[in-house]
Each structure stands twice: as C-alpha cells, then as structure tokens.
Write an enzyme that holds these catalytic residues in place. Structure first.
Site, short mmCIF file in Angstrom:
data_model
loop_
_atom_site.label_atom_id
_atom_site.label_comp_id
_atom_site.label_asym_id
_atom_site.label_seq_id
_atom_site.Cartn_x
_atom_site.Cartn_y
_atom_site.Cartn_z
N LYS A 97 0.80 -1.22 0.00
CA LYS A 97 0.00 0.00 0.00
C LYS A 97 0.84 1.28 0.00
CE LYS A 97 -3.95 -1.88 -0.39
NZ LYS A 97 -4.83 -1.60 -1.52
C1 LIG Z 1 -2.65 -8.03 3.24
C2 LIG Z 1 -3.17 -7.62 1.91
N1 LIG Z 1 -3.12 -8.45 0.89
C3 LIG Z 1 -3.58 -8.12 -0.34
C4 LIG Z 1 -4.14 -6.93 -0.59
C5 LIG Z 1 -4.73 -6.65 -1.97
O1 LIG Z 1 -4.31 -5.50 -2.53
P1 LIG Z 1 -5.29 -4.65 -3.48
O2 LIG Z 1 -6.08 -3.77 -2.59
O3 LIG Z 1 -4.37 -3.91 -4.38
O4 LIG Z 1 -6.18 -5.61 -4.21
C6 LIG Z 1 -4.23 -6.07 0.46
C7 LIG Z 1 -4.91 -4.81 0.27
O5 LIG Z 1 -5.22 -4.12 1.22
C8 LIG Z 1 -3.70 -6.41 1.73
O6 LIG Z 1 -3.76 -5.58 2.77
#
Ligand SMILES: Cc1ncc(COP(=O)(O)O)c(C=O)c1O
Length: 328
Positions: A44
């Site tokens: 993020k």
């Molecule tokens: C631990 C974790 N894995 C995967 C993701 C997936 O990312 P995206 O929001 O880009 O789909 C997030 C998103 O917040 C996350 O916090």
C-alpha cells in the site's frame, strides 16, 4: 555515496524470492514478490505515495490538508506515513477485526484512527466505508477512496508490473495476486498483458468474498464473513478490472493461514494470511506446469502483523484452523 534523502525513495523495487513450498522440484520456477520490504511493510505504500504526490503536483492537495480513507489496516499505515512526510494530517477508519498490531502501527505514524463496528452491509452508515465517505464530504477532507480510485490501479501499472517484467527478464508466464481493492492485480496484470498477451493472470479470492462469483458469472451474490485480512470484498470495487482475469482461485481461511505458517517455518518467509492464500494458489497452478513456466506471486504484507492471529496457536485452535497434527 549510496544514500537516500527521504523514506519515500525506498518505496517499491521489492525483491523476487524463490518459493519452494508446494512447487514440484521438476516443475516451474516460482517466485514471490516481497511487498513487506516496503517502508511500512505492505504494497500500500505504492498507492498512497502515487495518489498523494499526483494530487500535490496537480494542486488538489497542499501541506496542512487532511486526507482520509477506510482500510483493513495496511493502507492506513501507508497513508499515515506518506501524509506525515508530506506535512498532511491523516484520518483512518477501520473495522473492529483489524489486528491491534496494525492499529498501533497506524497511530505510530501520527494518524487518527476511527474504529467502526463490523456491519452486515457495506453501505451501513456505521461501517468503516461509509464513515470515511461521510467525514470526507462533511469536512472537505481529501478522500483517497482506494476501492474505486483508478490511480490505485495506475500506481501498480507504473511500478509493480514493470518491476516484475524487468526482474524476470520478461520470462514470466503466470502472475498470481490476491484481490482486495483489485488495484495491485489490475495494474500489474494490465502491464504484463501489454508486454506479453500470453501471460496468465490469476486472481486469488478468499472463500466468503463476492469477487469469484462476480468474475466468473458477472453475478453479485451475498458474501459471508471470513478472517483473512486485506483480500476479498462484500462489494464490487472500481479498482478491479475483471476482463484481465484469466482464472480466479478461491482459498479458505484455514488453507491460507496454514500455508503462511508452513512457509515461515520451512523457508523463513513470514507473510500474512493473504500471502498464504497466494502461495496456496501458486501450488495449484504449478501442479499443471513444466520447467519452462515461471510463476510470480505477490506477498502483500508481513507475518509480524498477525502474531496475535494466524501465528498464534490458541487463536488458530479457537477458530478450528489448526490441523490436529501440524506439518513441520
Ligand atoms: C494483506 C493484503 N493483501 C492483499 C491486498 C490486496 O491488494 P489490493 O487492494 O491492491 O487488491 C491487500 C490490500 O489491502 C492487503 O492488505
């Protein structure tokens, strides 16, 4: 001298590391992209930096302003960190299920944290999604709105995708990524498809989320609660571009958590539950591939965020996730 002037310069260019667990020795090459090597420990950092810098450059944001978003935790610490460096104030709304470790980390970067009750409906005015929207509206805060913000996708199109292509020398054949907002998957998948349209993009969704049914049958069903954090959703997000999905794999909480624990104990790679889900899906994909294939999976954050959860035997036992005899 190889020095850096700002923590923001350390965002991105995360390493690709060989994964062995679940991959047949005579099968494909498999690597995981360690997004926990980003400054606040998750993927993020890429989107918060990209979105806030773009808004600053375009004069839509200035030092002293307040930024806000709803998050399962990781966007919260990333938003708070980038905001603190850019002289902005930050507010984060997050549901009760978010781990204490994540909430404390968000606060440590100076953000205000608003904890909301778990709600059935996404549009419930008491829920973390609607509270963030309402506060932004009422106070004129800058709303990151990661679920629907196309700059979330763009951030991964200009960074995560090109890094994977470059670091694999263009040899990648399969991209495996968990979908929360869908930003990482959609941005990186689009870039990789433009480079080689034969690259297979595999989305990973937790059991209980609505994404898989929506992607497969364009149908919006009612999901049910699950424990893995950061992936899955109870609403269709604008940051997910379903036309880029070649295959979607659903993984249970139990399989996600146990795979994360196994990899930490056997390869020393400590990822969160969503990383366990991605690794579990990589095993399924690898079973049908030969040595000419190359798989890359996204490990979005680190296990250290879940020491009170999936890395805690009592918590796992309480939820019936711990197998009778743990594989060691
Ligand atoms: C631990 C974790 N894995 C995967 C993701 C997936 O990312 P995206 O929001 O880009 O789909 C997030 C998103 O917040 C996350 O916090």
């Amino acid at each position: 001298m190889r020095v850096h002037e700002s923590i923001l310069e350390l965002i991105g260019h995360t390493p690709l590391l060989r994964l062995k667990t679940g991959i047949p020795p005579d099968g494909p090459a498999a690597y995981v992209k360690l997004e926990f090597c980003n400054p606040t420990g998750s993927l993020k950092d890429r989107i918060t930096y990209y979105i806030l810098k773009k808004a600053m450059d375009e004069g839509r944001l200035k030092p002293g302003d307040t930024v806000i978003d709803n998050t399962s935790g990781n966007t919260g610490s990333a938003l708070a960190m980038v905001a603190s460096v850019m002289g902005l104030k930050s507010i984060v709304t997050t549901p009760e299920k978010t781990s204490k470790e994540k909430i404390d980390l968000i606060k440590s970067y100076g953000a205000e944290v608003i904890i909301t009750p778990e709600v059935e409906d996404h549009d419930d005015p008491e829920g973390f999604f609607m509270v963030a929207r309402r506060l932004a509206e009422e106070n004129g805060y800058f709303d990151l709105n990661q679920y629907h913000n196309q700059d979330n996708v763009e951030a991964h199109y200009i960074s995560t995708g090109p890094e994977i292509w470059e670091d694999t020398g263009g040899r990648i054949t399969h991209f495996v990524c968990g979908i929360g907002t869908g930003g990482c998957f959609s941005g990186a998948a689009r870039f990789l498809k433009e480079k080689n349209r034969d690259v297979q993009n595999i989305a990973v969704d937790p059991e209980g989320s609505i994404f898989a049914e929506y992607i497969r049958h364009n149908r919006e069903i009612k999901g049910y609660a699950y424990k893995v954090e950061g992936i899955g959703s109870d609403v269709v997000t604008g940051a997910l571009h379903p036309h880029l999905v070649d295959e979607v794999i659903t993984v249970s909480d139990k399989d996600s958590f146990n795979r994360a624990r196994l990899i930490a104990r056997t390869e020393g790679i400590s990822g969160g539950g969503s990383s366990g889900a991605v690794a579990f899906a990589m095993e399924k994909i690898a079973a049908n591939l030969g040595p000419e294939a190359l798989i890359v999976g996204i490990f979005a954050d680190a296990g250290i965020r879940y020491l009170s959860k999936c890395y805690n035997d009592n918590w796992m036992r309480q939820h019936g996730y711990l197998p009778e005899v743990e594989v060691n």
